[in-house]
Design a protein around this motif. Sequence first.
Motif, PDB file in Angstrom:
ATOM      1  N   GLN A 230       0.835  -1.201   0.000  1.00  0.00           N
ATOM      2  CA  GLN A 230       0.000   0.000   0.000  1.00  0.00           C
ATOM      3  C   GLN A 230       0.870   1.251   0.000  1.00  0.00           C
ATOM      4  O   GLN A 230       1.903   1.312   0.648  1.00  0.00           O
ATOM      5  CB  GLN A 230      -0.911   0.000   1.227  1.00  0.00           C
ATOM      6  CG  GLN A 230      -1.915   1.158   1.210  1.00  0.00           C
ATOM      7  CD  GLN A 230      -2.615   1.311   2.548  1.00  0.00           C
ATOM      8  OE1 GLN A 230      -2.001   1.165   3.597  1.00  0.00           O
ATOM      9  NE2 GLN A 230      -3.907   1.595   2.512  1.00  0.00           N
ATOM     10  N   ARG A 231       0.433   2.230  -0.744  1.00  0.00           N
ATOM     11  CA  ARG A 231       1.172   3.497  -0.786  1.00  0.00           C
ATOM     12  C   ARG A 231       1.030   4.237   0.543  1.00  0.00           C
ATOM     13  O   ARG A 231      -0.023   4.184   1.179  1.00  0.00           O
ATOM     14  CB  ARG A 231       0.656   4.341  -1.939  1.00  0.00           C
ATOM     15  CG  ARG A 231       0.974   3.756  -3.304  1.00  0.00           C
ATOM     16  CD  ARG A 231       0.070   4.360  -4.358  1.00  0.00           C
ATOM     17  NE  ARG A 231       0.285   5.796  -4.471  1.00  0.00           N
ATOM     18  CZ  ARG A 231      -0.562   6.613  -5.082  1.00  0.00           C
ATOM     19  NH1 ARG A 231      -1.681   6.150  -5.603  1.00  0.00           N
ATOM     20  NH2 ARG A 231      -0.297   7.904  -5.154  1.00  0.00           N
ATOM     21  N   PRO A 232       2.074   4.970   0.935  1.00  0.00           N
ATOM     22  CA  PRO A 232       2.000   5.710   2.204  1.00  0.00           C
ATOM     23  C   PRO A 232       1.273   7.035   2.019  1.00  0.00           C
ATOM     24  O   PRO A 232       1.061   7.510   0.896  1.00  0.00           O
ATOM     25  CB  PRO A 232       3.465   5.941   2.549  1.00  0.00           C
ATOM     26  CG  PRO A 232       4.138   6.025   1.213  1.00  0.00           C
ATOM     27  CD  PRO A 232       3.403   5.054   0.317  1.00  0.00           C
ATOM     28  N   LEU A 233       0.930   7.645   3.132  1.00  0.00           N
ATOM     29  CA  LEU A 233       0.349   8.983   3.160  1.00  0.00           C
ATOM     30  C   LEU A 233       1.455   9.959   3.525  1.00  0.00           C
ATOM     31  O   LEU A 233       2.137   9.785   4.530  1.00  0.00           O
ATOM     32  CB  LEU A 233      -0.772   9.047   4.188  1.00  0.00           C
ATOM     33  CG  LEU A 233      -1.482  10.403   4.356  1.00  0.00           C
ATOM     34  CD1 LEU A 233      -2.286  10.733   3.109  1.00  0.00           C
ATOM     35  CD2 LEU A 233      -2.377  10.401   5.594  1.00  0.00           C
ATOM     36  N   THR A 514      -4.493   9.053   8.929  1.00  0.00           N
ATOM     37  CA  THR A 514      -4.133   7.676   8.591  1.00  0.00           C
ATOM     38  C   THR A 514      -5.305   6.726   8.812  1.00  0.00           C
ATOM     39  O   THR A 514      -5.420   5.715   8.121  1.00  0.00           O
ATOM     40  CB  THR A 514      -2.917   7.208   9.410  1.00  0.00           C
ATOM     41  OG1 THR A 514      -3.170   7.429  10.811  1.00  0.00           O
ATOM     42  CG2 THR A 514      -1.659   7.945   8.995  1.00  0.00           C
ATOM     43  N   GLY A 544      -8.624   6.317   3.497  1.00  0.00           N
ATOM     44  CA  GLY A 544      -7.767   5.475   4.327  1.00  0.00           C
ATOM     45  C   GLY A 544      -8.392   4.120   4.512  1.00  0.00           C
ATOM     46  O   GLY A 544      -9.361   3.786   3.832  1.00  0.00           O
ATOM     47  N   PHE A 546      -4.368   4.100   6.187  1.00  0.00           N
ATOM     48  CA  PHE A 546      -3.004   3.984   5.673  1.00  0.00           C
ATOM     49  C   PHE A 546      -2.157   3.277   6.726  1.00  0.00           C
ATOM     50  O   PHE A 546      -2.222   3.592   7.907  1.00  0.00           O
ATOM     51  CB  PHE A 546      -2.415   5.364   5.384  1.00  0.00           C
ATOM     52  CG  PHE A 546      -3.051   6.068   4.222  1.00  0.00           C
ATOM     53  CD1 PHE A 546      -2.520   5.948   2.953  1.00  0.00           C
ATOM     54  CD2 PHE A 546      -4.179   6.849   4.412  1.00  0.00           C
ATOM     55  CE1 PHE A 546      -3.103   6.602   1.875  1.00  0.00           C
ATOM     56  CE2 PHE A 546      -4.771   7.507   3.343  1.00  0.00           C
ATOM     57  CZ  PHE A 546      -4.235   7.387   2.070  1.00  0.00           C
ATOM     58  N   ALA A 549       3.090   6.225   6.959  1.00  0.00           N
ATOM     59  CA  ALA A 549       2.973   7.659   6.712  1.00  0.00           C
ATOM     60  C   ALA A 549       4.343   8.309   6.748  1.00  0.00           C
ATOM     61  O   ALA A 549       5.266   7.829   7.423  1.00  0.00           O
ATOM     62  CB  ALA A 549       2.053   8.304   7.748  1.00  0.00           C
TER      63      ALA A 549
END
Length: 605
Positions: A230-233, A514, A544, A546, A549
């Motif tokens: 998963q891509r971060p925030l 998040t 979200g 997330f 982060a």
Amino acid sequence: MCNPHAETEPIGFKRLCRRGTFQVLDLRCLCWKIIARLMHVKDLRAQGVTLELPINKPNRGHVHDVAAVYFVQPTETNVQRIIADTSRSLYDTFHLNFSSSIPRPLLEYLASGVLSSGGSVERIAKVQDQYLEFVTLEDNLFSLAQKSVYLHLNDPSATDKEIEEIIEKIVNGLFCVLATLCVVPVICCPRGGPAEMVASSLDQKLRDHLLSKNNLFTQVAGCGFMSSFQRPLLCIFDRNFELSVGIQHDFRYRPLVHDVLGLDLNSFELPGEKGVKNKTFVDSSDPFWSANSFLEFPQVALEIETQLNKYKKDVEEVNRRTGGGSGSAEFDGTDLLGNTKHLMNAVNSLPELTERKQVIDKHTNIATALLGEIKERSLDVYTMKESDMMIRGGSLERNDLLSVLKGKGTKMDKLRFAIMYLISSETMNQPEVEAVEAALREAEADTSAYQYVKKIKSLNVSLAASATSDSRSNIVDWAEKLYGQSISAVTAGVKNLLSSDRQLAVARTVEALTEGKPNAETFSYLMLDPRASKSGASSTHVKGPFREAIVFMVGGGNYIEYNSLQEITQRQGMVKNIIYGATEILNGTELVEQLSRLGQKMGLK
């Protein structure tokens, strides 16, 4: 000539080193800081680096039959020096590594300069963008090492071009961080001010880069620091969002070392014998520092004593087993094999015991220096009273308030305390404010920073009290001309300052973002997705949850914020990792000095 796709690995520097080489570095700039925080001299030697030379050193001599690895910022001055070195054929081969992407005009200037030097082109083995223009302080902490960004962004005399240059420099640094992590995050920020300017510019830079065929974010084996797919925030904030955290006194070990001893890039100087100062390093390789750096100072002192007693006990045990203790029986030869085994174990344990003793001695010296400053300046009182003010919304008995300002402490301690009083006060009590000012004058403190914050606070009160949209607009227009970007951000920061559980506003906001549960504070936040189509790139709702982060503070971060964010990962099962970064890591004195400069520019005293 320049490979646009830099190799990617978490640290990113060891790939520069080759067996049998030496390095030419721009030691005056960021490049040396990047190396110094990641590799010691022995690590460089292990990579085959036999000598380090500053690029600006005059009369560097010829060194034949070796490869020279250059690691410099892509500046015109450095390129000119490289051209001069190649024209003189100083080294057998040249491996040119730039800390960030070299601009096309500068690359063309380098190429034409080398060509015109005659016979040196074949010596250029490689020219590569490394995207490493940031300093890694530890696994989850980085700094762009960009000085006085808060001052420059809030300077009322700054031109649009100067602001744009600062924002571009910040964006380039963040891009390097993301390229090293090999992630394209979802970007989130409050609307308005420097945070949105950085977020929007970074979003566009990522979009433009992703259009290239061989971009830095193409997923390859070993690419990516984050623990999940998963891509971060990426949450971007401005220092004014929560100004008080950068000013307050704190009684935890690492913030105290930073504040009192001047921790900078994981090192500081301790007073030694005969007035000689000894450089001391503290980083993740120090087990005591890693385990205890965010404990309250009294707990750290107890832990040092505990570790010392454990060390003494282990030494006594080794002596007892090997016959070295005063109370042990003499060796009579009846248990030769057993005694030999004990001797071997003792020999093997000596390096570990010696290292433990060195760590204990180091932190004993640090704690002793801190204790002296705490007693001299009553830092525990400042910490406690500031905490009381934050909890009570600035409410503190006038006698208590003035007793601190007239008691122990440096001029800067008193100035910081007075500013904390201003920021945390929900209303402006004019007689009390005047009494605080009189106490500062009596202490002969420079009140420029205090007057600057006071002016901002009064503008916030005017904004809140303005009844019509026309009058409110006039105040905002005037304030933004006078104070640059600071007015709207400081208003939000004061509102977000307090919470019942003392969780910092930044940590509380990141936790909400998040989790993906918009609330009154985060509902209007801007979200940008560089991978999405331009039409659907922004939204007022963060999608979200997330698991990871990256939190970035424009205008300077601090260790108090860093610790608060790491605590989220410890108590919340969903968020697995939070990386914290800032334009620079500031202690309270350094931030207040920038506020003072702003006050002086405004003619406030």
